[in-house]
Each structure stands twice: as C-alpha cells, then as structure tokens.
Motif scaffolding. Structure first.
Motif, short mmCIF file in Angstrom:
data_model
loop_
_atom_site.label_atom_id
_atom_site.label_comp_id
_atom_site.label_asym_id
_atom_site.label_seq_id
_atom_site.Cartn_x
_atom_site.Cartn_y
_atom_site.Cartn_z
N GLU A 44 4.12 -12.29 -6.65
CA GLU A 44 2.86 -11.66 -6.28
C GLU A 44 3.10 -10.80 -5.04
O GLU A 44 3.71 -11.26 -4.07
CB GLU A 44 1.79 -12.72 -5.98
CG GLU A 44 1.37 -13.51 -7.21
CD GLU A 44 0.20 -14.45 -6.93
OE1 GLU A 44 -0.16 -14.60 -5.73
OE2 GLU A 44 -0.32 -15.04 -7.89
N TYR A 66 1.39 -8.58 -1.97
CA TYR A 66 0.14 -8.51 -1.21
C TYR A 66 0.16 -7.31 -0.26
O TYR A 66 1.18 -7.02 0.37
CB TYR A 66 -0.05 -9.78 -0.37
CG TYR A 66 -0.34 -11.01 -1.20
CD1 TYR A 66 -1.64 -11.47 -1.36
CD2 TYR A 66 0.70 -11.70 -1.83
CE1 TYR A 66 -1.91 -12.60 -2.12
CE2 TYR A 66 0.44 -12.82 -2.60
CZ TYR A 66 -0.87 -13.27 -2.74
OH TYR A 66 -1.13 -14.37 -3.50
N ARG A 67 -0.97 -6.63 -0.19
CA ARG A 67 -1.23 -5.62 0.84
C ARG A 67 -2.20 -6.25 1.82
O ARG A 67 -3.36 -6.49 1.49
CB ARG A 67 -1.83 -4.36 0.22
CG ARG A 67 -2.02 -3.22 1.22
CD ARG A 67 -2.83 -2.10 0.61
NE ARG A 67 -4.21 -2.51 0.41
CZ ARG A 67 -4.88 -2.41 -0.72
NH1 ARG A 67 -4.28 -1.97 -1.81
NH2 ARG A 67 -6.14 -2.80 -0.80
N GLY A 68 -1.69 -6.61 3.00
CA GLY A 68 -2.50 -7.41 3.91
C GLY A 68 -2.74 -8.77 3.27
O GLY A 68 -1.80 -9.47 2.88
N THR A 69 -4.00 -9.16 3.12
CA THR A 69 -4.33 -10.44 2.48
C THR A 69 -4.73 -10.28 1.01
O THR A 69 -5.06 -11.26 0.35
CB THR A 69 -5.49 -11.12 3.23
OG1 THR A 69 -6.63 -10.25 3.23
CG2 THR A 69 -5.10 -11.42 4.68
N THR A 70 -4.67 -9.04 0.51
CA THR A 70 -5.12 -8.76 -0.86
C THR A 70 -3.94 -8.67 -1.82
O THR A 70 -3.01 -7.90 -1.59
CB THR A 70 -5.91 -7.44 -0.91
OG1 THR A 70 -7.02 -7.52 0.00
CG2 THR A 70 -6.42 -7.17 -2.32
N LYS A 71 -3.98 -9.45 -2.89
CA LYS A 71 -2.95 -9.33 -3.91
C LYS A 71 -3.16 -8.04 -4.68
O LYS A 71 -4.26 -7.77 -5.19
CB LYS A 71 -2.99 -10.52 -4.88
CG LYS A 71 -1.83 -10.49 -5.88
CD LYS A 71 -1.81 -11.72 -6.76
CE LYS A 71 -2.87 -11.63 -7.85
NZ LYS A 71 -2.69 -12.69 -8.88
N VAL A 72 -2.09 -7.23 -4.79
CA VAL A 72 -2.22 -5.93 -5.44
C VAL A 72 -1.36 -5.82 -6.70
O VAL A 72 -1.60 -4.94 -7.53
CB VAL A 72 -1.86 -4.79 -4.46
CG1 VAL A 72 -2.90 -4.68 -3.37
CG2 VAL A 72 -0.48 -4.98 -3.86
N TYR A 80 0.49 0.38 6.16
CA TYR A 80 0.16 -0.80 5.37
C TYR A 80 1.17 -1.91 5.63
O TYR A 80 2.34 -1.65 5.92
CB TYR A 80 0.14 -0.46 3.88
CG TYR A 80 -0.98 0.46 3.47
CD1 TYR A 80 -2.24 -0.06 3.14
CD2 TYR A 80 -0.79 1.83 3.41
CE1 TYR A 80 -3.28 0.78 2.76
CE2 TYR A 80 -1.82 2.68 3.02
CZ TYR A 80 -3.07 2.15 2.71
OH TYR A 80 -4.09 2.97 2.33
N ARG A 131 4.78 -17.00 1.80
CA ARG A 131 4.90 -15.54 1.86
C ARG A 131 6.22 -15.15 2.53
O ARG A 131 6.74 -15.87 3.38
CB ARG A 131 3.75 -14.93 2.65
CG ARG A 131 2.41 -15.02 1.97
CD ARG A 131 1.33 -14.45 2.88
NE ARG A 131 0.00 -14.66 2.33
CZ ARG A 131 -0.73 -13.69 1.76
NH1 ARG A 131 -0.24 -12.47 1.67
NH2 ARG A 131 -1.93 -13.96 1.29
#
Length: 321
Positions: A61, A63-69, A90, A106
């Motif tokens: 997985e 992530y961009r910051g806390t968001t899974k992209v 970013y 992470r």
C-alpha cells in the motif's frame, strides 16, 4: 557495534516486524530503499525494495501523507502516483501486506516536489538518442542514453520493456540499472523523455540485451573494492570491512556477510545508507592467529540478492594497515 536505527543486526532489531499475538506470526517488515521523484508537474514515481523476510507478501500500500493512494501487487516495487498539484511537496510511505491481509509498519517518509506547470505546452521532448546497454550478470542490465531537449525542460525519463513501462528516473539522469530480470532471457528496452506537462517524446531505438545464464556468478551486481582487516579492542578481535555498494537506481540498504563459507550476519541501514563507500566492524573472538575468509553481497532494490564480492582472507593478530 552499530545500533538499531543506523546499521543493525537483523536479529537485534526484530527484522520482519513485531510478533502478532492473535495470529502467532510476525507482521511483514517495513519496506526499505524507498525513494520518490517527480515524473511531471502532476505525478511522482515512488520506488522501494521488495520485502522478502518473514511471511509471504501479497502486495503493498502506498500512502500520500495519511491517505492511501495505490495498491500494488507483490511482484511490483514501483508506481506512479498521479493527479497531483504542480509546485507542491508531497510525503510518501509504503506498507507491505501479507497473504493473511495483515499490514506491516510504514516505511520511512520520502519527499518529492512536483515542478511548476507549463501553460499551454504541447511540445514534446526530443527522442533520446544513442541508447546502449550491457547485461550485468543474470538478473540485471545497465542502460544509458543521450540527453533529450525540450523547450521547457525534461522532468523524467521512462524506461519500457517491450510496450510496458517498468521504471522512471529523473530528468538529470541519463543512465539506469534495471533489476529483477530472468537469467538467460532476451529483452528489448526503449526510453522516452517526459516534460512537466506530461508530453512524451517518441521512443528511442530499441536496446536488445540477453542476460547471462543462471550459472552466472553475479559479479556484475556484487559490491566492489572489498577489503577486510582486523583490530583488537577490549581483549577481543574484530573484522573491519570496507566496500563500494553496487550501482543501482535505488539505494542498497541490506547486506549479507559470509564468514568462513557460512552466513555470519545480515545488516540493514535504517537511516541514510551510503552510496559511495560503506564500512562495518564485527566481533570474531578473543584468539589471535585465527584465519577467516569473508565476503559480502547486497540485496538489490527489487528484492533479489546480487553476487558476492571477492573473498578476502584475514588473520587476527596485530593491527593491519
């Protein structure tokens, strides 16, 4: 002796993740060798080393910051994150997922800044000229090409295997190492330049290369300049190793040391791994006059192990120069 967070023994740092009390197994380890580079004004190319220790890996997985992209299958270790904003920094991290669906920790954070958008830019870069390459052992090739030109500037180069994009490097780079290939296999590679507006150049002429057979000793992916000496401290003897990491696109963060024909220890850099010269010292006992044979190999960014360095012989005793 190095400590966890810089250079560490795998066993000491709990390589492979912490124990999962409910399932009785270990979580996947955090991906290492993570890097990120802008591919255009609206995209970033993220790359990492495969996680091979511990349980089976089903995917990753991103992530961009806390968001899974992005969800990425286990067979891939790079991805383009798109629909980003120009002139923006970013932060990306990667997590491995095992076949039971459990996520490991992470990776370290990496940052990339997209360039400014080029308004009304419909002019593609010129075709990369003079591409050439060579097989580097049985599982890697080295490619290089001449720089493309563009009215606004080249941001990145995309490398294709046949019709499939397999990698991307920054616009200032005109060479790359492609790893994770099969022994004794013929490949065709092309290169395309990309600008900030995502305009792609025509493909370069193909570079056709055949990897060495499986019996290849892997010396093309081995650490070079390997030296071993010994010193005495606190009544004990230590081996001091120095080497030059193999050339790869990603950073080599893990090594295996073989002592007297057997694996002695594996090493992982948790911080910034050296690119030009690496060194390590480890305990071998309290007796003088003992002769040891030692060599080292690197885990490449695609998760495969490269070839072993030249083997060195060293005898404990007076300090050596």
């Amino acid at each position: 002796m190095a400590v966890c967070g810089a250079l560490a023994l795998l066993a000491s740092c709990g390589w492979g993740g912490k124990d999962d009390g409910e399932s009785g197994g270990r979580l996947p380890g955090a991906p290492t060798g993570v890097s990120a580079a802008a591919g255009s004004a609206t995209s970033v190319h993220v790359m990492w080393s495969a996680v091979s220790a511990g349980p089976g890996i089903s995917g990753y997985e991103v992530y961009r910051g806390t968001t899974k992209v992005k969800d990425v299958p286990a067979s891939e270790h790079m991805v383009d994150v798109t629909r980003l904003r120009p002139s923006t920094t970013y932060v990306f991290t990667v997590r491995a997922q095992d076949t039971d669906g459990r996520l490991g920790p992470r990776s370290r954070e990496v940052r990339a800044t997209t360039p400014a958008a080029a308004a009304a830019d419909r002019s593609a870069p010129t075709r990369p000229l003079g591409p050439h390459g060579r097989a580097v052992g049985s599982r890697a090739v080295q490619l290089s090409w001449s720089r493309s030109t563009d009215d606004r500037g080249v941001v990145s180069y995309d490398i294709y295997q046949g019709t499939t994009k397999i990698h991307s490097v920054g616009g200032a780079q005109t060479a790359t190492v492609v790893t994770g290939l099969r022994p004794g296999t013929r490949y065709s590679f092309t290169v395309r330049a990309r600008d900030a507006a995502d305009n792609l150049s025509p493909a370069s002429t193909p570079v056709r290369l055949t990897t060495a057979p499986a019996s290849d000793d892997g010396r093309g992916t081995a650490p070079t300049g390997f030296r071993a000496t010994t010193h005495r401290a606190g009544g004990a003897y230590y081996l001091d190793l120095v080497w030059v990491p193999p050339r790869t696109d990603g950073v080599v963060t893990e090594y295996q040391i073989q002592l007297d024909g057997r694996p002695a220890t594996s090493l992982v850099w948790g911080g910034a791994a050296p690119r030009d010269r690496a060194s390590y010292s480890f305990y071998v006992g309290r007796d003088a006059g003992v002769t040891h044979r030692v060599r080292i190999s690197a885990r490449l960014p695609d998760g495969t192990w490269g070839g072993f360095s030249a083997e060195r012989t060293v005898t404990t005793g007076p300090e050596q120069s």
